[in-house]
Write a protein that holds these residues in place. Structure first.
Motif, mmCIF file in Angstrom:
data_model
loop_
_atom_site.group_PDB
_atom_site.id
_atom_site.type_symbol
_atom_site.label_atom_id
_atom_site.label_comp_id
_atom_site.label_asym_id
_atom_site.label_seq_id
_atom_site.Cartn_x
_atom_site.Cartn_y
_atom_site.Cartn_z
ATOM 1 N N LYS A 110 0.854 -1.192 0.000
ATOM 2 C CA LYS A 110 0.000 0.000 0.000
ATOM 3 C C LYS A 110 0.889 1.241 0.000
ATOM 4 C CE LYS A 110 -0.454 0.038 5.009
ATOM 5 N NZ LYS A 110 0.886 -0.524 5.144
ATOM 6 N N GLU A 111 0.258 2.373 -0.145
ATOM 7 C CA GLU A 111 0.990 3.634 -0.210
ATOM 8 C C GLU A 111 1.946 3.773 0.982
ATOM 9 O OE1 GLU A 111 -1.682 6.523 -1.580
ATOM 10 O OE2 GLU A 111 -0.241 8.150 -1.232
ATOM 11 N N GLY A 112 3.152 4.180 0.695
ATOM 12 C CA GLY A 112 4.128 4.396 1.758
ATOM 13 C C GLY A 112 4.998 3.178 2.028
ATOM 14 N N ASP A 113 4.557 2.002 1.598
ATOM 15 C CA ASP A 113 5.396 0.813 1.771
ATOM 16 C C ASP A 113 6.601 0.900 0.833
ATOM 17 O OD1 ASP A 113 3.677 -0.245 3.623
ATOM 18 O OD2 ASP A 113 2.689 -1.634 2.229
ATOM 19 N N VAL A 114 7.645 0.201 1.215
ATOM 20 C CA VAL A 114 8.857 0.210 0.387
ATOM 21 C C VAL A 114 9.151 -1.191 -0.143
ATOM 22 C CG1 VAL A 114 11.376 0.568 0.408
ATOM 23 C CG2 VAL A 114 9.872 2.173 1.613
ATOM 24 N N ILE A 115 9.451 -1.233 -1.434
ATOM 25 C CA ILE A 115 9.956 -2.462 -2.071
ATOM 26 C C ILE A 115 11.451 -2.200 -2.244
ATOM 27 C CG2 ILE A 115 9.902 -3.901 -4.150
ATOM 28 C CD1 ILE A 115 7.117 -2.488 -4.747
ATOM 29 N N LEU A 116 12.274 -3.054 -1.653
ATOM 30 C CA LEU A 116 13.720 -2.826 -1.754
ATOM 31 C C LEU A 116 14.323 -3.828 -2.728
ATOM 32 C CD1 LEU A 116 16.065 -1.106 -0.603
ATOM 33 C CD2 LEU A 116 16.388 -2.873 1.137
ATOM 34 N N ILE A 117 15.098 -3.313 -3.687
ATOM 35 C CA ILE A 117 15.836 -4.199 -4.611
ATOM 36 C C ILE A 117 17.299 -3.750 -4.559
ATOM 37 C CG2 ILE A 117 13.843 -4.749 -6.064
ATOM 38 C CD1 ILE A 117 14.937 -2.710 -8.118
ATOM 39 N N THR A 118 18.097 -4.095 -5.544
ATOM 40 C CA THR A 118 19.480 -3.614 -5.565
ATOM 41 C C THR A 118 19.786 -3.038 -6.950
ATOM 42 O OG1 THR A 118 20.759 -5.462 -6.463
ATOM 43 C CG2 THR A 118 20.060 -5.655 -4.157
ATOM 44 N N GLU A 119 20.913 -2.357 -7.010
ATOM 45 C CA GLU A 119 21.308 -1.699 -8.257
ATOM 46 C C GLU A 119 21.800 -2.699 -9.298
ATOM 47 O OE1 GLU A 119 23.562 2.561 -9.055
ATOM 48 O OE2 GLU A 119 24.309 1.246 -7.500
ATOM 49 N N MET A 120 22.017 -3.946 -8.876
ATOM 50 C CA MET A 120 22.548 -4.926 -9.836
ATOM 51 C C MET A 120 21.450 -5.874 -10.342
ATOM 52 S SD MET A 120 24.739 -7.710 -7.612
ATOM 53 C CE MET A 120 25.900 -6.663 -6.757
ATOM 54 N N GLU A 121 20.191 -5.486 -10.166
ATOM 55 C CA GLU A 121 19.121 -6.413 -10.580
ATOM 56 C C GLU A 121 18.969 -6.516 -12.091
ATOM 57 O OE1 GLU A 121 17.884 -8.452 -8.399
ATOM 58 O OE2 GLU A 121 19.047 -7.316 -6.935
ATOM 59 N N HIS A 122 18.657 -7.701 -12.546
ATOM 60 C CA HIS A 122 18.199 -7.944 -13.915
ATOM 61 C C HIS A 122 16.835 -7.253 -14.047
ATOM 62 C CE1 HIS A 122 16.525 -10.345 -17.244
ATOM 63 N NE2 HIS A 122 17.762 -10.688 -17.531
ATOM 64 N N HIS A 123 16.495 -6.811 -15.247
ATOM 65 C CA HIS A 123 15.203 -6.122 -15.432
ATOM 66 C C HIS A 123 14.029 -6.973 -14.923
ATOM 67 C CE1 HIS A 123 17.292 -3.811 -18.938
ATOM 68 N NE2 HIS A 123 17.681 -3.404 -17.752
ATOM 69 N N SER A 124 14.214 -8.289 -14.918
ATOM 70 C CA SER A 124 13.147 -9.185 -14.436
ATOM 71 C C SER A 124 12.841 -8.997 -12.963
ATOM 72 C CB SER A 124 13.560 -10.657 -14.603
ATOM 73 O OG SER A 124 13.677 -10.969 -15.934
ATOM 74 N N ASN A 125 13.816 -8.487 -12.221
ATOM 75 C CA ASN A 125 13.585 -8.250 -10.797
ATOM 76 C C ASN A 125 13.524 -6.751 -10.509
ATOM 77 O OD1 ASN A 125 13.083 -9.167 -8.167
ATOM 78 N ND2 ASN A 125 15.249 -9.007 -7.599
ATOM 79 N N LEU A 126 13.145 -5.988 -11.521
ATOM 80 C CA LEU A 126 13.023 -4.545 -11.358
ATOM 81 C C LEU A 126 11.690 -4.076 -11.949
ATOM 82 C CD1 LEU A 126 15.913 -2.048 -12.273
ATOM 83 C CD2 LEU A 126 13.519 -1.443 -12.355
ATOM 84 N N VAL A 127 11.486 -4.386 -13.231
ATOM 85 C CA VAL A 127 10.267 -3.898 -13.898
ATOM 86 C C VAL A 127 8.979 -4.414 -13.225
ATOM 87 C CG1 VAL A 127 9.086 -3.662 -16.115
ATOM 88 C CG2 VAL A 127 11.590 -3.659 -16.043
ATOM 89 N N PRO A 128 8.899 -5.695 -12.836
ATOM 90 C CA PRO A 128 7.659 -6.139 -12.171
ATOM 91 C C PRO A 128 7.374 -5.364 -10.886
ATOM 92 C CG PRO A 128 8.982 -8.035 -12.822
ATOM 93 C CD PRO A 128 9.832 -6.813 -13.036
ATOM 94 N N TRP A 129 8.439 -4.952 -10.184
ATOM 95 C CA TRP A 129 8.255 -4.198 -8.933
ATOM 96 C C TRP A 129 7.857 -2.764 -9.220
ATOM 97 C CZ3 TRP A 129 7.296 -7.427 -5.438
ATOM 98 C CH2 TRP A 129 7.965 -8.656 -5.390
ATOM 99 N N GLN A 130 8.414 -2.210 -10.326
ATOM 100 C CA GLN A 130 8.001 -0.873 -10.744
ATOM 101 C C GLN A 130 6.500 -0.873 -11.041
ATOM 102 O OE1 GLN A 130 10.206 0.001 -14.275
ATOM 103 N NE2 GLN A 130 11.599 1.346 -13.177
ATOM 104 N N MET A 131 6.058 -1.925 -11.733
ATOM 105 C CA MET A 131 4.649 -2.020 -12.116
ATOM 106 C C MET A 131 3.753 -2.085 -10.880
ATOM 107 S SD MET A 131 5.314 -4.626 -15.262
ATOM 108 C CE MET A 131 3.834 -4.771 -16.114
ATOM 109 N N VAL A 132 4.134 -2.932 -9.935
ATOM 110 C CA VAL A 132 3.275 -3.079 -8.757
ATOM 111 C C VAL A 132 3.379 -1.847 -7.853
ATOM 112 C CG1 VAL A 132 4.788 -4.375 -7.167
ATOM 113 C CG2 VAL A 132 2.338 -4.796 -7.167
ATOM 114 N N ALA A 133 4.499 -1.148 -7.903
ATOM 115 C CA ALA A 133 4.621 0.105 -7.143
ATOM 116 C C ALA A 133 3.612 1.118 -7.697
ATOM 117 C CB ALA A 133 6.044 0.650 -7.233
#
Ligand code: C6P
Length: 406
Positions: A110-133
């Motif tokens: 929900k709003e205000g929650d944080v999804i934490l990833i890293t700077e070395m992620e493959h787009h597969s572990n970045l774009v899906p999180w961007q979408m759900v954000a």
């Protein structure tokens, strides 16, 4: 147990060929691995003897296909140290992560929650999180990478706060080779109440993985990078987390009862396997697991490590070559650049000598930006590669250096 790694090559028919008049040297294993006879024959055998749809037919072939499909789930579970009811067949790592983002993420963020990833992620572990954000109002943050190609953990305590609901990170980087300290990071995330997802695309086939020991909540991997066909993979979901997750796709086989107004869903993995699955792929993934377990992932890891150390040592001899990623704790790949040679040109040059490298951004554009390059060249190894092949690559790269010399 002593393994004759050179003899193992005889299991791989594809390796026995020449490309442009030279013996094929296949160093693009991080993109996809080759398949042994044992796996190819399992695929052919399934279509020759047992092909039928699963879970819905009462005839002999459907029974056989269903038994083999579920047996494979047990094998994958054993391979990861999980329970069979915690394994969902997917198309691969990408689909596994999208499943978590859309099923768990849409319900729990929900709003205000944080999804934490890293700077070395493959787009597969970045774009899906961007979408759900975007869908939920959660915020996407990342752990930076040092110039040495490791996670910069100096600020981890200020990043891993109680607002973090999930920490999703790559086990072994496909662009740097870095093996991340997964167990330690998972424990840290757990301490603030965050769930954890490990992107196992580059670890599942290369090292022992025990999801219970790691204590992650989700682990996604692709079969095709570990001797199985393309189009099949699996996702581990901790049973207690899975029990509360809603399906992300609806259709046949995931329901108990359907009315026009509402439906009731099955429990367990079936809830996430709507429609006819890749039955052959799942069964053959089990054959790949058997193959890798017979070799032993600790042996594979040891052999891969020797190959990569040999490559790093020998590549340092080449003038104008810069190697990316850490010196220690490196998976079986080396990313590099050569002064004066664009990675695409270098890959084309290598190809003319039968050497398969990869040049590009490796689906990690933010990381490339951090490293201030548009792309790199990459040699990635698997247990059927040899030091002699690496030495041959060094000769080709030495010639390339003269050819491209600025
Ligand atoms: N990397 C490479 O590096 P799929 O496409 O779903 O099988 O795997 C995606 C993926 C996710 N995470 C990591 C760390 C990966 O390395 C990959 C796939 C390939 O050559 C293709 S870019």
């Amino acid at each position: 147990m002593t393994i004759d790694w050179t003899a193992i090559r005889n299991d791989f028919p594809i390796l026995q060929q020449e490309v442009h008049g030279h013996p094929l040297i296949y160093f693009d294993n991080a993109a996809t691995s080759q398949k042994p006879y044992q796996v190819i024959e399992a695929l052919v055998g399934y279509y020759e003897r047992d092909n039928a749809n699963v879970h819905r037919g009462l005839h002999e072939l459907s029974g056989r296909a269903t038994d083999a499909y579920e047996e494979s789930r047990r094998k994958v579970a054993g391979y990861l140290g999980a329970q069979e009811q915690e394994i969902i067949f997917t198309r691969g790592t990408t689909e596994g992560i999208n499943l978590v983002a859309q099923s768990w993420g849409r319900t729990n963020l929900k709003e205000g929650d944080v999804i934490l990833i890293t700077e070395m992620e493959h787009h597969s572990n970045l774009v899906p999180w961007q979408m759900v954000a975007l869908q939920t109002g959660a915020v996407l943050k990342h752990v930076p990478v040092t110039d040495g190609g490791e996670l910069d953990l100096t600020e981890i305590d200020s990043l891993l706060t109680e607002q973090v609901k999930i920490f999703a990170f790559v086990h072994v980087s496909n662009s740097l080779g870095t093996i991340n300290p997964a167990k330690e990071l998972i424990a840290k995330a757990k301490a603030v109440g965050a769930l954890t997802l490990l992107d196992g695309a580059q670890s599942a086939g290369h090292m022992p993985v025990d999801v219970k020991d790691l204590d992650c909540d989700f682990y996604a991997f692709s079969g095709h990078k570990m001797c199985a066909p393309t189009g099949i993979g699996a996702l581990y979901i901790r049973e207690s987390v899975l029990a509360d997750m809603q399906p992300w796709q609806g259709g046949g086989e995931m329901i108990v009862r359907v009315e026009f107004g509402k439906s009731m869903y099955k429990e367990g993995p079936a809830r996430f396997e709507a429609g006819t699955p890749d039955i052959a792929g799942a069964i053959v993934l089990g054959a790949a697991v058997d193959y890798l377990e017979a070799l032993g992932r600790d042996h594979i890891f040891q052999h891969d490590s020797e190959l990569v150390q040999h490559a790093v040592t020998r590549m340092a001899e080449i003038e104008g070559v810069k190697i990316y990623g850490p010196a220690a704790s490196r998976g079986s790949l080396v990313a590099f650049s050569m002064a004066g040679a664009h990675p695409h040109d270098l890959t084309t040059y290598a190809n003319s000598y039968g050497l398969a490298l990869r040049g590009g951004h490796h689906c990690t554009q933010p990381l490339m930006r951090k490293m201030k390059v548009a792309s790199t060249s990459r040699a990635s190894f698997y247990f059927y590669n040899t030091k002699e092949e690496i030495d041959r690559m060094i000769d080709i790269l030495q010639d390339a250096r003269k050819f491209f010399a600025p």
